[in-house]
Design an enzyme around this catalytic site. Structure first.
Site, short mmCIF file in Angstrom:
data_model
loop_
_atom_site.label_atom_id
_atom_site.label_comp_id
_atom_site.label_asym_id
_atom_site.label_seq_id
_atom_site.Cartn_x
_atom_site.Cartn_y
_atom_site.Cartn_z
N GLU A 52 31.12 -8.25 -27.51
CA GLU A 52 31.34 -7.97 -26.09
C GLU A 52 30.64 -6.69 -25.66
O GLU A 52 30.01 -6.62 -24.60
CB GLU A 52 32.84 -7.89 -25.81
CG GLU A 52 33.21 -7.40 -24.42
CD GLU A 52 32.73 -8.31 -23.30
OE1 GLU A 52 32.83 -7.90 -22.14
OE2 GLU A 52 32.24 -9.42 -23.57
N HIS A 63 26.84 -6.97 -25.32
CA HIS A 63 26.54 -7.62 -24.04
C HIS A 63 26.63 -6.61 -22.90
O HIS A 63 25.76 -6.56 -22.02
CB HIS A 63 27.53 -8.77 -23.82
CG HIS A 63 27.32 -9.50 -22.53
ND1 HIS A 63 28.38 -9.95 -21.76
CD2 HIS A 63 26.20 -9.85 -21.87
CE1 HIS A 63 27.91 -10.53 -20.68
NE2 HIS A 63 26.59 -10.50 -20.72
N HIS A 72 30.29 -15.38 -12.81
CA HIS A 72 29.55 -14.40 -13.62
C HIS A 72 28.31 -15.06 -14.25
O HIS A 72 27.23 -14.46 -14.28
CB HIS A 72 30.48 -13.87 -14.71
CG HIS A 72 29.98 -12.63 -15.38
ND1 HIS A 72 29.31 -11.63 -14.72
CD2 HIS A 72 30.06 -12.22 -16.68
CE1 HIS A 72 28.99 -10.67 -15.57
NE2 HIS A 72 29.43 -11.01 -16.77
N HIS A 111 29.56 -33.73 -16.05
CA HIS A 111 28.40 -32.99 -16.55
C HIS A 111 27.42 -33.94 -17.24
O HIS A 111 26.19 -33.78 -17.08
CB HIS A 111 28.89 -31.92 -17.54
CG HIS A 111 27.82 -30.99 -17.99
ND1 HIS A 111 27.01 -30.28 -17.11
CD2 HIS A 111 27.39 -30.64 -19.24
CE1 HIS A 111 26.16 -29.54 -17.79
NE2 HIS A 111 26.35 -29.75 -19.08
N HIS A 160 21.02 -24.17 -25.56
CA HIS A 160 21.27 -25.02 -24.39
C HIS A 160 21.42 -24.16 -23.14
O HIS A 160 20.91 -24.51 -22.06
CB HIS A 160 22.53 -25.85 -24.64
CG HIS A 160 22.76 -26.92 -23.62
ND1 HIS A 160 21.78 -27.82 -23.23
CD2 HIS A 160 23.87 -27.26 -22.91
CE1 HIS A 160 22.28 -28.65 -22.35
NE2 HIS A 160 23.53 -28.33 -22.11
#
Length: 315
Positions: A66, A69, A127, A234, A287
């Site tokens: 975290e 990032h 986000h 999806h 992906h």
């Protein structure tokens, strides 16, 4: 600009990685981690951290994921401030730089809310889309400044390319919603879902964007039928993207069409591989990266068709 675009792409990929390894709450506070700028490492620091947050034991691997990032996101913010300063200094248009700065500030707020609202799916998706928007706007800004000439795209493809761009945004949003609600593997088979083309689905629950704020959404709160519904949406969206993309690629001549076709096929293949191989981390991250790359390719072609049209009109 190249460094900023690279940083934005890294932030998008790191965001996906953080989400996929369930490290979104690796640090229970923001912008620090357990009240510190660095992840607690010594026994004493860990003891103090767990006294401050008794319901969240320190998991150093997730906390570092975290924080890395966050560090990259902060670096991107500094680069965007630099872009604004340079544009002002050289008396260039501030339209793109100021929009970028506002978007990065908003992204910081979404990052904070992701933690404080404990992975509320709406904020997680916002986000994600904010990260894509930042990357796309940086790329767009670079194209406006660059003297590099891309292969010409006929003006007649402008509208289909913009439509395809909009379709991709919807599909990326659906993918984010699937991920944020932990529905990526709710259908363990492909192309069927639990052995049938039409399993039991609850679209009302699946598309409910008014979920109550409050629970810890780690692991998800949506019903099984709701998750099946959004996973299949999806998938259906991926079929549309695949067909639309290949038709468009076949009609656009030479290199641009070839690049579009390859990226579309690769992205769909990665999505299928996620199911068949039970969401392996490298493929799942690729992906997400592939979605960003595909969007950049399509928007570049759309802008190039518009540019060519404007140049023809002026000549």
């Amino acid at each position: 600009m190249g460094v900023s675009i690279g940083a934005a792409f890294v932030v998008v990929v790191l965001g996906a990685y953080t989400r996929l390894v369930d490290a979104g709450l690796g640090c229970p506070d923001w912008p620090g981690c357990y009240g510190q700028l660095m992840v607690p490492s010594t026994d004493e620091e860990i003891a103090v951290a767990e006294a401050l947050f008794p319901d969240t034991p320190v998991d150093q691997a997730k906390a570092w994921t975290e924080m890395v990032h966050r560090y990259f996101a902060t670096g991107l913010g500094i680069l965007v401030i630099g872009i604004v300063v340079l544009a002002w200094y050289y008396k260039s248009s501030l339209r793109f730089p100021l929009v970028l700065l506002a978007l990065v500030i908003l992204q910081g707020a979404f990052g904070a809310w992701t933690v404080t609202l404990k992975l509320w799916p709406q904020v997680v998706v916002a986000h994600l889309l904010g990260g894509f928007a930042t990357l796309l706007l940086l790329w767009w800004y670079m194209l406006t400044l660059s003297s590099f000439k891309f292969p010409e795209i006929a003006e007649k493809f402008r509208t289909p390319l913009y439509l395809f761009s909009a379709l991709l945004v919807v599909q990326i949003s659906l993918g984010g919603w699937v991920s944020a609600n932990y529905a990526a593997l709710i259908c363990p088979d492909f192309p069927l879902c639990h052995g049938t083309l039409l399993p039991e689905m609850d679209f009302v629950a699946g598309l409910n964007v008014f979920q109550v704020i409050g629970p810890d959404y780690t692991g998800g709160e949506m019903s099984h039928e709701g998750r099946v519904a959004i996973q299949n949406l999806h998938r259906w969206g991926a079929y549309v993207v695949f067909v639309f993309g290949l038709i468009l690629a076949s009609r656009i001549s030479a290199l641009p069409g070839l690049v579009l076709g390859i990226v579309v096929c690769a992205q769909v293949a990665l999505g299928i591989s996620n199911v068949l191989f039970v969401l392996p981390l490298p493929i799942a991250v690729m992906h997400n990266a592939g979605a960003a790359l595909l969007l950049l390719v399509v928007v570049t072609l759309a802008l190039q068709s518009r540019t060519n049209h404007e140049e023809d009109a002026q000549s």
